[in-house]
Design an enzyme around this catalytic site. Structure first.
Site, PDB file in Angstrom:
ATOM      1  N   GLY A  39       0.792  -1.220   0.000  1.00  0.00           N
ATOM      2  CA  GLY A  39       0.000   0.000   0.000  1.00  0.00           C
ATOM      3  C   GLY A  39       0.822   1.267   0.000  1.00  0.00           C
ATOM      4  O   GLY A  39       0.542   2.197  -0.756  1.00  0.00           O
ATOM      5  N   ASN A  68      -5.372  -7.109  -2.235  1.00  0.00           N
ATOM      6  CA  ASN A  68      -4.381  -6.035  -2.286  1.00  0.00           C
ATOM      7  C   ASN A  68      -4.820  -4.883  -3.188  1.00  0.00           C
ATOM      8  O   ASN A  68      -4.351  -3.745  -3.031  1.00  0.00           O
ATOM      9  CB  ASN A  68      -3.036  -6.542  -2.820  1.00  0.00           C
ATOM     10  N   LYS A  84       5.303  -9.617  -6.018  1.00  0.00           N
ATOM     11  CA  LYS A  84       5.103  -8.169  -6.069  1.00  0.00           C
ATOM     12  C   LYS A  84       6.292  -7.443  -6.688  1.00  0.00           C
ATOM     13  O   LYS A  84       6.109  -6.432  -7.384  1.00  0.00           O
ATOM     14  CB  LYS A  84       4.818  -7.620  -4.669  1.00  0.00           C
ATOM     15  N   CYS A 186      -3.672  -4.133   9.325  1.00  0.00           N
ATOM     16  CA  CYS A 186      -4.689  -3.866   8.318  1.00  0.00           C
ATOM     17  C   CYS A 186      -5.537  -5.097   8.019  1.00  0.00           C
ATOM     18  O   CYS A 186      -6.688  -4.979   7.600  1.00  0.00           O
ATOM     19  CB  CYS A 186      -4.018  -3.369   7.035  1.00  0.00           C
TER      20      CYS A 186
END
Length: 236
Positions: A39, A68, A84, A186
């Site tokens: 993020g 995501n 990623k 989160c």
């Protein structure tokens, strides 16, 4: 890309008096490591690539998952299941082929932190756990590397420049990480997708200001609350 095209591409930041051609040259020579392509890392990677950062490295050990995508905006539906760092590399290449992208597909830990961080001028902490944050901080202190720190949760975020030009570091704000039972995350409490865009953009701006030798707020922690839309800076 010839010099004329390069000037055209970066002209809007070159036109800023405090940056100019010399500042752009500094950006194009800089070596920045972003730890975490999630993020916070996503907007940092976006804007550093767009600015023409010479070497942009990303360290991450995770793969893209569907959940995501509400906030990790450099990744797409086609990236799901992909590492990623690989997805980030594809994004950077498509946005700015001049940027030298380096992907480190690894989990940063005690065995590799010093070797990894030593190769770069500025470190950006986009990690999502306290153990990694403190390891990054302590390694930057040991190696004398400036660190741009950020964190997010729900509607709230924090940003600070640490260990820059003799300034203080994370342990001067929070001497020890919280115990496991007091650690929010989160995954359990959530985060509104635009929040990391705000905080990550602030982090990217600070990185570019450090590169171009502009004044940055050292020994200060900026607290962002997007629910009440308040921004507060506290000294430490």
């Amino acid at each position: 890309m010839n010099n004329e095209d390069r000037f055209s591409r970066y002209s809007r930041q070159i036109f800023i008096e405090e940056i100019g051609l010399e500042g752009q040259k500094k950006i194009m020579k800089a070596k920045v490591l972003v730890i975490g392509a999630g993020g916070l890392g996503s907007p940092v990677i976006q804007y550093l690539a767009a600015a023409g950062t010479g070497t942009l490295a990303v360290a991450d050990f995770d793969k893209v998952e569907l959940h995501n995508l509400n906030r990790q905006v450099i990744h797409t539906e086609h990236s799901v299941g992909m590492a990623k760092v690989e997805s980030a590399g594809q994004f950077v290449k498509s946005l700015n082929h001049q940027v030298n992208f380096t992907g480190h597909y690894l989990k940063i830990d005690d065995t590799n932190a010093e070797e990894l961080i030593s190769d770069y001028d500025i470190i950006v902490d986009g990690s999502d756990n306290f153990k990694t944050r403190y390891l990054i901080n302590d390694t930057c202190v040991k190696l004398g590397k400036p660190l741009v720190y950020g964190s997010i949760l729900g509607f709230s975020g924090q940003v600070a420049v640490l260990n820059c030009q003799g300034s203080r570091n994370l342990r001067d704000i929070f001497p020890e990480p919280p115990s496991d039972e007091h650690i929010p995350d989160c995954d359990s409490l959530g985060v509104l997708g635009a929040l990391p865009g705000i905080v990550g953009s602030m982090m990217a701006n600070l990185v570019l200001e450090i590169i171009t030798d502009l004044p940055v707020p050292v020994n200060k922690l900026t607290l962002i609350n997007t629910f009440n839309w308040t921004f507060q800076t506290v000294g430490f």
